[in-house]
Write a protein that holds these residues in place. Structure first.
Motif, short mmCIF file in Angstrom:
data_model
loop_
_atom_site.label_atom_id
_atom_site.label_comp_id
_atom_site.label_asym_id
_atom_site.label_seq_id
_atom_site.Cartn_x
_atom_site.Cartn_y
_atom_site.Cartn_z
N LEU A 46 3.83 -3.98 2.17
CA LEU A 46 3.80 -4.36 0.76
C LEU A 46 3.00 -5.64 0.55
O LEU A 46 2.22 -5.75 -0.40
CB LEU A 46 5.23 -4.53 0.24
CG LEU A 46 6.06 -3.25 0.13
CD1 LEU A 46 7.53 -3.58 -0.13
CD2 LEU A 46 5.53 -2.34 -0.97
N LYS A 47 3.19 -6.61 1.45
CA LYS A 47 2.44 -7.87 1.35
C LYS A 47 0.94 -7.63 1.46
O LYS A 47 0.14 -8.22 0.73
CB LYS A 47 2.89 -8.83 2.44
CG LYS A 47 4.23 -9.50 2.20
CD LYS A 47 4.56 -10.47 3.33
CE LYS A 47 5.86 -11.21 3.09
NZ LYS A 47 6.18 -12.13 4.21
N ASN A 49 -0.63 -5.14 0.56
CA ASN A 49 -1.13 -4.44 -0.63
C ASN A 49 -1.16 -5.32 -1.88
O ASN A 49 -1.63 -4.88 -2.93
CB ASN A 49 -0.27 -3.20 -0.93
CG ASN A 49 -0.57 -2.06 0.03
OD1 ASN A 49 -1.62 -2.06 0.68
ND2 ASN A 49 0.33 -1.11 0.12
N PHE A 50 -0.65 -6.55 -1.79
CA PHE A 50 -0.62 -7.43 -2.96
C PHE A 50 -2.02 -7.63 -3.56
O PHE A 50 -2.17 -7.74 -4.78
CB PHE A 50 -0.03 -8.79 -2.60
CG PHE A 50 1.47 -8.79 -2.45
CD1 PHE A 50 2.23 -7.69 -2.82
CD2 PHE A 50 2.13 -9.90 -1.93
CE1 PHE A 50 3.61 -7.68 -2.68
CE2 PHE A 50 3.51 -9.91 -1.79
CZ PHE A 50 4.25 -8.80 -2.17
N THR A 54 -3.02 -5.97 -9.67
CA THR A 54 -2.63 -7.14 -10.46
C THR A 54 -2.40 -6.71 -11.90
O THR A 54 -3.07 -5.81 -12.41
CB THR A 54 -3.69 -8.26 -10.41
OG1 THR A 54 -3.22 -9.37 -11.21
CG2 THR A 54 -5.02 -7.79 -10.95
N ASP A 61 3.06 -10.69 -11.87
CA ASP A 61 2.73 -10.35 -10.48
C ASP A 61 3.75 -10.94 -9.51
O ASP A 61 4.24 -10.26 -8.60
CB ASP A 61 1.34 -10.87 -10.11
CG ASP A 61 0.23 -10.06 -10.76
OD1 ASP A 61 0.54 -9.05 -11.43
OD2 ASP A 61 -0.95 -10.44 -10.60
N ASN A 62 4.10 -12.21 -9.72
CA ASN A 62 5.05 -12.88 -8.82
C ASN A 62 6.42 -12.23 -8.88
O ASN A 62 7.11 -12.11 -7.85
CB ASN A 62 5.16 -14.37 -9.18
CG ASN A 62 3.89 -15.14 -8.84
OD1 ASN A 62 3.11 -14.72 -7.99
ND2 ASN A 62 3.68 -16.27 -9.50
N GLN A 65 6.23 -8.87 -7.03
CA GLN A 65 6.17 -9.13 -5.59
C GLN A 65 7.54 -9.55 -5.05
O GLN A 65 7.97 -9.09 -3.98
CB GLN A 65 5.13 -10.20 -5.30
CG GLN A 65 3.70 -9.76 -5.55
CD GLN A 65 2.70 -10.89 -5.46
OE1 GLN A 65 3.05 -12.00 -5.04
NE2 GLN A 65 1.47 -10.64 -5.87
N GLN A 68 9.73 -6.50 -4.81
CA GLN A 68 9.33 -5.63 -3.70
C GLN A 68 9.81 -6.17 -2.36
O GLN A 68 10.24 -5.40 -1.50
CB GLN A 68 7.80 -5.48 -3.69
CG GLN A 68 7.26 -4.62 -4.82
CD GLN A 68 5.77 -4.35 -4.68
OE1 GLN A 68 5.08 -4.99 -3.89
NE2 GLN A 68 5.27 -3.41 -5.47
N LEU A 69 9.76 -7.48 -2.20
CA LEU A 69 10.14 -8.08 -0.92
C LEU A 69 11.65 -8.12 -0.70
O LEU A 69 12.11 -8.47 0.38
CB LEU A 69 9.56 -9.49 -0.81
CG LEU A 69 8.02 -9.57 -0.83
CD1 LEU A 69 7.56 -11.00 -0.66
CD2 LEU A 69 7.42 -8.68 0.25
N GLU A 80 6.93 -1.25 -9.10
CA GLU A 80 5.47 -1.36 -9.04
C GLU A 80 4.86 -1.81 -10.37
O GLU A 80 5.46 -1.66 -11.43
CB GLU A 80 4.85 0.01 -8.71
CG GLU A 80 5.29 0.64 -7.42
CD GLU A 80 4.61 1.98 -7.21
OE1 GLU A 80 3.41 1.98 -6.89
OE2 GLU A 80 5.27 3.01 -7.38
N TRP A 81 3.63 -2.31 -10.29
CA TRP A 81 2.77 -2.46 -11.46
C TRP A 81 2.04 -1.14 -11.62
O TRP A 81 1.41 -0.64 -10.69
CB TRP A 81 1.77 -3.60 -11.29
CG TRP A 81 0.74 -3.59 -12.38
CD1 TRP A 81 -0.56 -3.19 -12.29
CD2 TRP A 81 0.95 -3.95 -13.75
NE1 TRP A 81 -1.18 -3.29 -13.51
CE2 TRP A 81 -0.28 -3.75 -14.44
CE3 TRP A 81 2.05 -4.41 -14.47
CZ2 TRP A 81 -0.43 -4.01 -15.79
CZ3 TRP A 81 1.90 -4.67 -15.83
CH2 TRP A 81 0.67 -4.47 -16.47
#
Length: 213
Positions: A46-47, A49-50, A54, A61-62, A65, A68-69, A80-81
């Motif tokens: 996942l990281k 794919n950041f 966007t 976004d933050n 993320q 997801q983490l 997801e976005w």
């Protein structure tokens, strides 16, 4: 045990069964050995794919993320976005409040048979409008963070610039867009209000049919 004479190190030699419990990629113990799901590898994926997506807004976004983490299991989805052009057959249920649509790519899910993430194509979803959300604030972010299990992700209407939550159809009434209040509504795939209205309509249609005959 074995010995590498070039590097002067000893090596442990494990049986094949070792990989029933430990990840072949990183060597960490699986969080779910039955499905061979490795939290560490999934978070790293996942990281990595950041950089590939966007929303155009750092706060959004933050938040995505961060959610997801927090993934802890292969059984849940991944927030997801989702770009607005991924939706088709968008039909408003309640003007400027809810709409239903088809998400072409569909959400990610972990295939317990293939032991990989795949997408459930052409997934029906509810889009929940968030008014005046062009300027993201903590109230908007809190709604997303604290009810994340109900959502697939976030999108943005390119015309109004308002953000929209992409809701799981399992939690929201397809007829009016309202969130289900209980298991009975979820089982019947309709909220009580819509079920009542449908029943009244059936009764009224029956009465009209009797009158005509």
């Amino acid at each position: 045990m074995s010995h590498n004479p070039d590097k002067e190190v000893y090596l442990l030699v494990f049986k094949d069964e070792f990989f029933d419990y430990y990840c072949e990629k990183c060597g960490n113990k699986y969080e779910d050995s039955h499905y061979k799901w490795c939290k560490r590898c999934e978070i790293n994926h996942l990281k990595n794919n950041f950089a590939d997506w966007t929303s155009g807004n750092d706060k959004v976004d933050n938040s995505i993320q961060m959610m997801q983490l927090k993934i802890n299991s292969c059984r849940g989805g991944i927030f997801e976005w989702i770009t607005y052009n991924k939706f088709i057959e968008i039909k408003e249920i309640v003007n400027d409040v809810f709409a239903k649509a088809i998400w072409k790519d569909g959400p990610l899910y972990y295939s317990t048979f293939e032991k990989i993430y795949k997408r459930e194509l052409n997934k029906k979803v509810i889009l929940k409008y968030l008014f005046n959300s062009q300027n993201v604030n903590h109230l908007f972010l809190n709604e997303v963070i604290y009810s994340v299990e109900e959502y697939h992700g976030v999108t943005q209407n390119p015309n109004t610039k308002d953000y929209m939550l992409v809701c799981k159809i399992e939690y929201y009434c397809e007829n009016c867009g309202k969130k289900y209040n209980n298991q009975f509504e979820r089982k019947n795939k309709s909220c009580i209000s819509c079920q009542t209205n449908q029943d009244f309509k059936k009764i009224n249609d029956l009465i009209q049919e009797i009158k005509l005959n």
